[in-house]
Enzyme design. Sequence first.
Site, short mmCIF file in Angstrom:
data_model
loop_
_atom_site.label_atom_id
_atom_site.label_comp_id
_atom_site.label_asym_id
_atom_site.label_seq_id
_atom_site.Cartn_x
_atom_site.Cartn_y
_atom_site.Cartn_z
N ARG A 195 0.04 7.91 7.71
CA ARG A 195 -1.39 8.05 7.43
C ARG A 195 -2.20 6.81 7.81
O ARG A 195 -3.41 6.78 7.59
CB ARG A 195 -1.62 8.36 5.95
CG ARG A 195 -1.27 9.77 5.58
CD ARG A 195 -2.02 10.26 4.36
NE ARG A 195 -1.72 9.47 3.17
CZ ARG A 195 -2.03 9.88 1.94
NH1 ARG A 195 -2.63 11.04 1.75
NH2 ARG A 195 -1.74 9.12 0.89
N LYS A 196 -1.57 5.80 8.37
CA LYS A 196 -2.28 4.58 8.72
C LYS A 196 -2.13 4.26 10.20
O LYS A 196 -1.81 3.14 10.60
CB LYS A 196 -1.79 3.41 7.86
CG LYS A 196 -2.23 3.51 6.40
CD LYS A 196 -3.73 3.36 6.27
CE LYS A 196 -4.22 3.52 4.84
NZ LYS A 196 -4.26 4.94 4.41
N LYS A 203 11.38 10.17 20.54
CA LYS A 203 10.07 10.74 20.29
C LYS A 203 9.03 9.89 21.02
O LYS A 203 8.83 8.71 20.70
CB LYS A 203 9.75 10.75 18.80
CG LYS A 203 10.30 11.93 18.04
CD LYS A 203 11.78 11.89 17.86
CE LYS A 203 12.26 12.97 16.89
NZ LYS A 203 13.73 12.96 16.79
N GLU A 212 14.17 16.14 9.74
CA GLU A 212 15.30 16.63 10.52
C GLU A 212 16.06 15.47 11.14
O GLU A 212 15.44 14.53 11.65
CB GLU A 212 14.81 17.55 11.64
CG GLU A 212 14.14 18.82 11.16
CD GLU A 212 13.86 19.77 12.31
OE1 GLU A 212 13.62 19.28 13.43
OE2 GLU A 212 13.88 20.99 12.09
N LYS A 252 -5.66 -4.55 0.45
CA LYS A 252 -6.36 -4.16 1.67
C LYS A 252 -7.23 -5.32 2.15
O LYS A 252 -7.69 -6.13 1.34
CB LYS A 252 -7.26 -2.94 1.44
CG LYS A 252 -6.57 -1.61 1.30
CD LYS A 252 -7.61 -0.50 1.23
CE LYS A 252 -6.98 0.86 1.34
NZ LYS A 252 -8.01 1.94 1.37
N GLU A 293 10.18 11.91 7.00
CA GLU A 293 8.91 11.76 6.30
C GLU A 293 9.19 11.33 4.86
O GLU A 293 10.15 11.79 4.25
CB GLU A 293 8.13 13.07 6.30
CG GLU A 293 7.98 13.72 7.67
CD GLU A 293 7.15 12.91 8.64
OE1 GLU A 293 6.39 12.04 8.19
OE2 GLU A 293 7.26 13.15 9.86
N HIS A 342 0.86 -1.19 0.00
CA HIS A 342 0.00 0.00 0.00
C HIS A 342 0.90 1.24 0.00
O HIS A 342 1.92 1.27 0.69
CB HIS A 342 -0.90 -0.01 1.23
CG HIS A 342 -1.89 1.09 1.27
ND1 HIS A 342 -1.56 2.38 1.64
CD2 HIS A 342 -3.22 1.13 0.98
CE1 HIS A 342 -2.63 3.15 1.59
NE2 HIS A 342 -3.65 2.41 1.18
N LYS A 373 10.43 7.96 13.19
CA LYS A 373 10.85 8.67 14.39
C LYS A 373 11.77 7.81 15.24
O LYS A 373 11.50 6.62 15.47
CB LYS A 373 9.62 9.04 15.23
CG LYS A 373 8.67 9.99 14.50
CD LYS A 373 7.39 10.24 15.29
CE LYS A 373 6.45 11.15 14.52
NZ LYS A 373 5.17 11.36 15.22
N ASP A 384 0.91 4.17 1.40
CA ASP A 384 1.26 4.73 2.71
C ASP A 384 2.22 3.83 3.47
O ASP A 384 3.12 4.30 4.18
CB ASP A 384 0.01 4.97 3.55
CG ASP A 384 -0.88 6.05 2.99
OD1 ASP A 384 -0.36 6.97 2.30
OD2 ASP A 384 -2.11 5.99 3.19
N LYS A 385 2.05 2.52 3.31
CA LYS A 385 2.94 1.59 4.00
C LYS A 385 4.32 1.52 3.34
O LYS A 385 5.32 1.28 4.02
CB LYS A 385 2.30 0.20 4.04
CG LYS A 385 1.27 0.06 5.14
CD LYS A 385 1.94 -0.01 6.49
CE LYS A 385 1.31 0.95 7.47
NZ LYS A 385 2.12 1.22 8.63
N PHE A 405 -8.16 -4.24 -10.66
CA PHE A 405 -7.21 -3.59 -9.75
C PHE A 405 -5.79 -3.94 -10.23
O PHE A 405 -5.07 -4.67 -9.57
CB PHE A 405 -7.45 -4.06 -8.32
CG PHE A 405 -6.65 -3.34 -7.26
CD1 PHE A 405 -5.79 -2.29 -7.55
CD2 PHE A 405 -6.78 -3.71 -5.92
CE1 PHE A 405 -5.06 -1.64 -6.57
CE2 PHE A 405 -6.06 -3.07 -4.91
CZ PHE A 405 -5.20 -2.04 -5.24
N ASP A 461 -1.93 5.75 -6.25
CA ASP A 461 -2.29 6.76 -5.26
C ASP A 461 -1.02 7.15 -4.51
O ASP A 461 -0.20 6.29 -4.18
CB ASP A 461 -3.32 6.18 -4.28
CG ASP A 461 -3.97 7.24 -3.40
OD1 ASP A 461 -3.73 8.44 -3.64
OD2 ASP A 461 -4.70 6.86 -2.48
N ALA A 462 -0.84 8.42 -4.23
CA ALA A 462 0.34 8.87 -3.50
C ALA A 462 0.33 8.32 -2.08
O ALA A 462 -0.73 8.13 -1.47
CB ALA A 462 0.40 10.40 -3.48
N ASP A 518 5.91 9.93 20.89
CA ASP A 518 4.86 9.41 20.02
C ASP A 518 5.06 7.92 19.80
O ASP A 518 4.10 7.15 19.72
CB ASP A 518 4.90 10.11 18.66
CG ASP A 518 4.16 11.44 18.66
OD1 ASP A 518 3.38 11.66 19.60
OD2 ASP A 518 4.37 12.23 17.73
#
Length: 403
Positions: free
Chosen positions: A259-260, A284, A57, A177, A44, A16, A280, A18-19, A245, A253-254, A286
Amino acid sequence: MRSTYLFTSESVSEGHPDKVSDQISDAIVDLFLSKDPEARVACETLTTTQRVVLAGEIRGKGIMDAGGDWAPGVEDEIERVVRGVVKDIGYAQQGFHWETLTFENHLHGQSAHIAQGVDASGNKDEGAGDQGIMFGFACDETPDLMPAAIDYSHKILQQMAHDRKAGTAPFLEPDAKSQVTLRYREGKPVAATAVVVSTQHAPGYDEGDKEAELKAYVKRVVAGVLPDGFLSDETKWHINPTGTFEIGGPDGDAGLTGRKIIVDTYGGAAPHGGGAFSGKDPTKVDRSAAYISRYLAKNIVAAGLAKRCTIQLAYAIGVSEPLSLYVDTHGTGTIADDRIEDAIRGIPKLGGLTPRGIRTHLGLNKPIYRQSAAYGHFGRAAEGDAFPWERTDLTTDLKAALG
């Protein structure tokens, strides 16, 4: 909680878009931690048709000097890592090919103002890399102490990726998916009422015998993942419901890092603080505080102190001690929640749940993160040093602290 209801979770494959971005970002984290365990990384990734772009960074010995100049050979190494991730996933398509894609590196030195708040100095301990709230969760629905719907959704796609790479399902392409809807009765999952699988495929597998072959394969995979008796004649199947598909991944798709986040955690069955993990370094919170929160929740359930447990931690940037610790066993606990909170605070090996204490206890300053960037960060069997937050080695300490 309601005792009877339907609940759905989804997962996405390593292909995918995003992955793909998450895995590239975490491969960069691993590269830099392998050079300097104290490296600071916020990477990123953008993926789109025939293009990968890095931004963020960084700071670290043997990576970039104080003036912002790269150490010899590091830029080439970064590009090799990026192309290697894309190749490992399986992208050698006209619209996204590991060897011919355009690569841009816009990583630069970390802000000195962030560094002064985060770094240890004098009598000041290392502070949190950002403010925020982080959640951890565990429940007794599966052997991995994960919510069942997300656990099964991940495992369906993992099996499909394994078969694709092994050559036993050559009609599959990397992007996919899954989505599983479960019926709960008396708070326990008992049946799958719907299964959705959309997978990128080779040309021709959208009609006739080839389409039937693909759909029969998917049903076999799902049947092998779900517990006996969960599938029935009443289960609704949606396999490639849009039809063709063939164009997928970053060409279709970008993709962007982070995002997941619900796929990465508990599939919507538990709260999420909002911060993404991938790209990260473990200063961090997060990332690291979400990991220790899962670790604590899992050990509480594994110790028999509750059937379900949610943990929340909160931090301020540059401050080492957590602002709050919250335990909620959702009425399933055998011990009062406030007593469990006190017990956690009193366990010395946790280091007060400071960023340094978390990193030290879980051993997070290692290149272990790319493995976590697809199929969920939680509910995974330990692989070498990976997924230390999935250990259940705190149960004895918790019981002892509770008397």
